[in-house]
Design an enzyme around this catalytic site. Structure first.
Site, mmCIF file in Angstrom:
data_model
loop_
_atom_site.group_PDB
_atom_site.id
_atom_site.type_symbol
_atom_site.label_atom_id
_atom_site.label_comp_id
_atom_site.label_asym_id
_atom_site.label_seq_id
_atom_site.Cartn_x
_atom_site.Cartn_y
_atom_site.Cartn_z
ATOM 1 N N THR A 244 0.820 -1.216 0.000
ATOM 2 C CA THR A 244 0.000 0.000 0.000
ATOM 3 C C THR A 244 0.854 1.267 0.000
ATOM 4 O OG1 THR A 244 -0.060 -0.174 2.386
ATOM 5 C CG2 THR A 244 -1.961 -1.046 1.190
ATOM 6 N N ALA B 217 4.176 3.883 -1.227
ATOM 7 C CA ALA B 217 4.567 4.524 -2.479
ATOM 8 C C ALA B 217 5.379 3.561 -3.353
ATOM 9 C CB ALA B 217 5.375 5.789 -2.177
ATOM 10 N N ARG C 101 21.650 -3.736 3.865
ATOM 11 C CA ARG C 101 22.548 -3.345 2.780
ATOM 12 C C ARG C 101 24.032 -3.481 3.102
ATOM 13 N NH1 ARG C 101 19.377 2.242 1.506
ATOM 14 N NH2 ARG C 101 17.565 1.318 0.492
ATOM 15 N N CYS D 258 17.963 4.915 -3.437
ATOM 16 C CA CYS D 258 17.589 5.493 -4.741
ATOM 17 C C CYS D 258 18.652 6.427 -5.325
ATOM 18 C CB CYS D 258 16.261 6.238 -4.605
ATOM 19 S SG CYS D 258 16.031 7.053 -3.018
ATOM 20 N N LYS E 275 24.900 6.690 3.297
ATOM 21 C CA LYS E 275 24.482 5.554 2.462
ATOM 22 C C LYS E 275 25.152 5.653 1.093
ATOM 23 C CE LYS E 275 19.761 5.598 4.205
ATOM 24 N NZ LYS E 275 18.400 6.028 3.806
ATOM 25 N N ARG F 57 16.415 17.813 0.109
ATOM 26 C CA ARG F 57 15.013 17.561 -0.254
ATOM 27 C C ARG F 57 14.446 18.805 -0.910
ATOM 28 N NH1 ARG F 57 13.149 12.694 -0.064
ATOM 29 N NH2 ARG F 57 13.617 12.482 2.141
ATOM 30 N N HIS G 115 14.397 12.060 -8.637
ATOM 31 C CA HIS G 115 15.547 12.691 -7.989
ATOM 32 C C HIS G 115 16.483 13.244 -9.068
ATOM 33 C CE1 HIS G 115 14.198 11.044 -4.285
ATOM 34 N NE2 HIS G 115 15.138 10.146 -4.036
HETATM 35 O O1 25A Z 1 13.258 2.428 7.075
HETATM 36 P P1 25A Z 1 13.675 2.837 5.707
HETATM 37 O O2 25A Z 1 14.434 1.794 4.973
HETATM 38 O O3 25A Z 1 14.392 4.152 5.686
HETATM 39 O O4 25A Z 1 12.294 3.040 4.896
HETATM 40 C C1 25A Z 1 11.337 3.961 5.384
HETATM 41 C C2 25A Z 1 10.236 4.150 4.384
HETATM 42 O O5 25A Z 1 10.789 4.541 3.145
HETATM 43 C C3 25A Z 1 10.028 4.000 2.091
HETATM 44 C C4 25A Z 1 8.937 3.121 2.656
HETATM 45 O O6 25A Z 1 7.700 3.846 2.688
HETATM 46 C C5 25A Z 1 9.425 2.905 4.083
HETATM 47 O O7 25A Z 1 8.325 2.799 4.962
HETATM 48 N N1 25A Z 1 10.976 3.304 1.286
HETATM 49 C C6 25A Z 1 11.613 2.142 1.488
HETATM 50 N N2 25A Z 1 12.465 1.869 0.538
HETATM 51 C C7 25A Z 1 12.376 2.895 -0.324
HETATM 52 C C8 25A Z 1 13.020 3.226 -1.543
HETATM 53 N N3 25A Z 1 13.952 2.420 -2.080
HETATM 54 C C9 25A Z 1 11.421 3.797 0.140
HETATM 55 N N4 25A Z 1 11.095 4.913 -0.494
HETATM 56 C C10 25A Z 1 11.728 5.171 -1.654
HETATM 57 N N5 25A Z 1 12.679 4.375 -2.163
HETATM 58 P P2 25A Z 1 6.475 3.519 1.753
HETATM 59 O O8 25A Z 1 5.455 4.546 2.002
HETATM 60 O O9 25A Z 1 6.897 3.253 0.366
HETATM 61 O O10 25A Z 1 5.976 2.115 2.315
HETATM 62 C C11 25A Z 1 5.418 1.932 3.534
HETATM 63 C C12 25A Z 1 4.772 0.530 3.382
HETATM 64 O O11 25A Z 1 5.147 -0.261 4.482
HETATM 65 C C13 25A Z 1 3.969 -0.789 5.043
HETATM 66 N N6 25A Z 1 4.091 -1.038 6.465
HETATM 67 C C14 25A Z 1 4.327 -0.140 7.431
HETATM 68 N N7 25A Z 1 4.310 -0.731 8.640
HETATM 69 C C15 25A Z 1 4.072 -2.032 8.412
HETATM 70 C C16 25A Z 1 3.930 -2.241 7.016
HETATM 71 N N8 25A Z 1 3.672 -3.432 6.505
HETATM 72 C C17 25A Z 1 3.550 -4.469 7.347
HETATM 73 N N9 25A Z 1 3.671 -4.363 8.670
HETATM 74 C C18 25A Z 1 3.911 -3.165 9.241
HETATM 75 N N10 25A Z 1 3.999 -3.059 10.574
HETATM 76 C C19 25A Z 1 2.922 0.234 4.795
HETATM 77 O O12 25A Z 1 1.659 -0.381 4.835
HETATM 78 C C20 25A Z 1 3.259 0.693 3.396
HETATM 79 O O13 25A Z 1 2.745 -0.213 2.461
HETATM 80 P P3 25A Z 1 0.427 0.201 5.701
HETATM 81 O O14 25A Z 1 -0.439 -0.933 5.973
HETATM 82 O O15 25A Z 1 0.977 1.010 6.899
HETATM 83 O O16 25A Z 1 -0.364 1.166 4.748
HETATM 84 C C21 25A Z 1 0.020 2.410 4.514
HETATM 85 C C22 25A Z 1 -1.276 3.176 4.581
HETATM 86 O O17 25A Z 1 -1.644 3.297 5.973
HETATM 87 C C23 25A Z 1 -1.602 4.643 6.401
HETATM 88 N N11 25A Z 1 -0.848 4.634 7.642
HETATM 89 C C24 25A Z 1 0.490 4.562 7.773
HETATM 90 N N12 25A Z 1 0.837 4.593 9.073
HETATM 91 C C25 25A Z 1 -0.321 4.648 9.788
HETATM 92 C C26 25A Z 1 -1.384 4.677 8.869
HETATM 93 N N13 25A Z 1 -2.647 4.733 9.275
HETATM 94 C C27 25A Z 1 -2.903 4.760 10.576
HETATM 95 N N14 25A Z 1 -1.924 4.742 11.516
HETATM 96 C C28 25A Z 1 -0.630 4.696 11.163
HETATM 97 N N15 25A Z 1 0.327 4.668 12.093
HETATM 98 C C29 25A Z 1 -0.965 5.428 5.302
HETATM 99 O O18 25A Z 1 -1.580 6.657 5.127
HETATM 100 C C30 25A Z 1 -1.153 4.568 4.062
HETATM 101 O O19 25A Z 1 -2.310 4.927 3.370
HETATM 102 O O1 L14 Z 2 17.333 4.292 2.038
HETATM 103 O O2 L14 Z 2 13.696 9.875 1.567
HETATM 104 O O3 L14 Z 2 16.121 3.602 0.393
HETATM 105 O O4 L14 Z 2 14.220 10.083 -0.534
HETATM 106 C C1 L14 Z 2 14.701 5.745 0.278
HETATM 107 C C2 L14 Z 2 14.054 7.083 0.172
HETATM 108 C C3 L14 Z 2 15.923 6.565 2.291
HETATM 109 C C4 L14 Z 2 15.284 7.907 2.110
HETATM 110 C C5 L14 Z 2 16.312 4.373 1.348
HETATM 111 C C6 L14 Z 2 14.234 9.476 0.555
HETATM 112 C C7 L14 Z 2 15.260 5.414 1.601
HETATM 113 C C8 L14 Z 2 14.958 8.162 0.671
#
Ligand code: 25A
Ligand code: L14
Length: 339
Positions: free
Chosen positions: A12, A14, A100, A131, A215, A237, A244
């Site tokens: 769900t 991005a 990583r 990214c 990173k 940002r 990007h």
């Molecule tokens: O920790 P890192 O590695 O730095 O990554 C941090 C974040 O960066 C994104 C990714 O966000 C990640 O959470 N990311 C990771 N790699 C990336 C990359 N290479 C990157 N971005 C760019 N390049 P994201 O938004 O893409 O994905 C988040 C997903 O993770 C699911 N998730 C979160 N907690 C989870 C989980 N899945 C399973 N178990 C868990 N405990 C999350 O699913 C989403 O798919 P979701 O179920 O939370 O649904 C998101 C929807 O729910 C709402 N929401 C979010 N938090 C809450 C909430 N609603 C109520 N309460 C909340 N606390 C959101 O609005 C959304 O609609």
């Molecule tokens: O490490 O916020 O892959 O633009 C990817 C998204 C870190 C932050 C990762 C961003 C994340 C990055």
């Protein structure tokens, strides 16, 4: 042709949304596709091609029925669930920063070090790089192969979608508030992101760099398999939604002319060179990057301040080549050569 059962974890989010869309677009040979996220999203529907599929709760999901898991649920969730999935026989391609830097986990950009994919067997996990690092290394690999790179100075201009959906909403809301003369709210970012630039991505480290910057240092050396490459990043940002951009300034081991570099880049996989010395003769995040696959390179020029210096401007869609597309390209090599 063999077909594979694939789970998209964080479906769900991005990145997860893009994973589902790219799997369908590239006609990845899937049998069953499972969308998996937190219990908050379980039971909701997400799109996969023309179909709507139901979201499963990660805590209850059985990975033994899958061959491949494309993970992007955030580092702390991957930390717990990627090894569990791997133990159940699912090969995990993980987008988070969690694994990583572990020596026995390959960190892969297919255009740069596809051979590392073979090393997935030890842990059953392959890490997808950051990214900003991915798009920079696709652009630098041909130059590294040609003459070698001594040092990289890079400033990034990163889209808010990297932070996730809530950051895209914050940018929209702040723009609306500003146009309506209302006070703005800063929940996701510490300062206003609309019409601004924040020299801050991820947490601050002891040396004054941010984790996003470090990173780029660690991942460049690991992926290029060359610890001698020096990297000096500033990550920023900006109020762009998707794509990007990076101003990359390199010092090579031997001089390369701009024309030679242009030719090498134009012939390399995954790269489109747009480099005309006229108005608009360069790629931008919104006009070229957003929604497309390549890494675009422009503004290629010899550094007037250094005999072996070269400058370039590098653009790509951070959610596609920077995340989902790169993961699926890794999975394509996996099924072609390994599973
Ligand atoms: O920790 P890192 O590695 O730095 O990554 C941090 C974040 O960066 C994104 C990714 O966000 C990640 O959470 N990311 C990771 N790699 C990336 C990359 N290479 C990157 N971005 C760019 N390049 P994201 O938004 O893409 O994905 C988040 C997903 O993770 C699911 N998730 C979160 N907690 C989870 C989980 N899945 C399973 N178990 C868990 N405990 C999350 O699913 C989403 O798919 P979701 O179920 O939370 O649904 C998101 C929807 O729910 C709402 N929401 C979010 N938090 C809450 C909430 N609603 C109520 N309460 C909340 N606390 C959101 O609005 C959304 O609609
Ligand atoms: O490490 O916020 O892959 O633009 C990817 C998204 C870190 C932050 C990762 C961003 C994340 C990055």
């Amino acid at each position: 042709m063999k077909k594979y059962d694939v789970a998209v974890v964080g479906a769900t989010g991005a990145v997860g949304e893009q994973m589902l869309s790219i799997l369908a677009q590239r006609k990845f040979p899937v049998n069953n596709v499972y969308a998996v996220a937190s219990s908050r999203s379980a039971g909701k529907k997400v799109s996969f091609g023309d179909a709507e599929i139901e979201v499963h709760d990660l805590t209850k999901f059985d990975f033994s029925k899958t061959h491949i898991g494309l993970f992007s649920p955030g580092a702390s969730i991957s930390k717990e669930y990627a090894p569990k999935a791997a133990a159940q026989g699912c090969v995990v391609v993980d987008n988070t920063s969690q694994f990583r830097y572990e020596d026995d986990i390959p960190l892969v950009v297919p255009e740069v070090n596809a051979h590392q994919i073979a090393n997935y067997k030890t842990r059953g996990i392959i890490a997808n790089p950051n990214c900003s690092t991915i798009q920079m290394l696709v652009a630098l690999k041909p130059l590294q192969d040609a003459v070698g790179i001594e040092r990289i100075n890079v400033a990034t201009y990163q889209a808010v979608s990297g932070t996730g959906k809530e950051a895209i909403d914050e940018l929209d809301q702040q723009c609306r508030a500003i146009f309506n003369n209302e006070p703005i709210k800063c929940d996701v970012y510490p300062k206003q992101i609309a019409f601004n630039a924040l020299p801050h991505i991820d947490m601050f480290m002891e040396n004054g760099y941010t984790k996003e910057e470090m990173k780029m240092v660690w991942e460049t050396q690991k992926i290029m398999e060359d610890d001698s490459i020096l990297v000096n990043p500033t990550t920023v940002r900006i109020p762009v939604k998707y794509g990007h951009s990076e101003a990359v300034h390199i010092e090579l081991k031997e001089k390369l002319t701009a024309q030679k570099a242009r030719d090498l880049l134009a012939a390399a996989p995954g790269i489109v060179v747009i480099d005309e010395h006229k108005d608009g003769g360069y790629p931008t995040a919104v006009s070229e990057g957003e929604g497309t696959d390549p890494v675009y390179v422009g503004r290629i020029r010899e550094d007037i301040s250094h005999p072996r210096g070269l400058n370039m401007w590098v653009v790509s869609d951070n959610l596609r080549k920077g995340a989902a597309l790169n993961s699926i390209q890794i999975a394509e090599v996996l099924i072609k050569n390994h599973i």
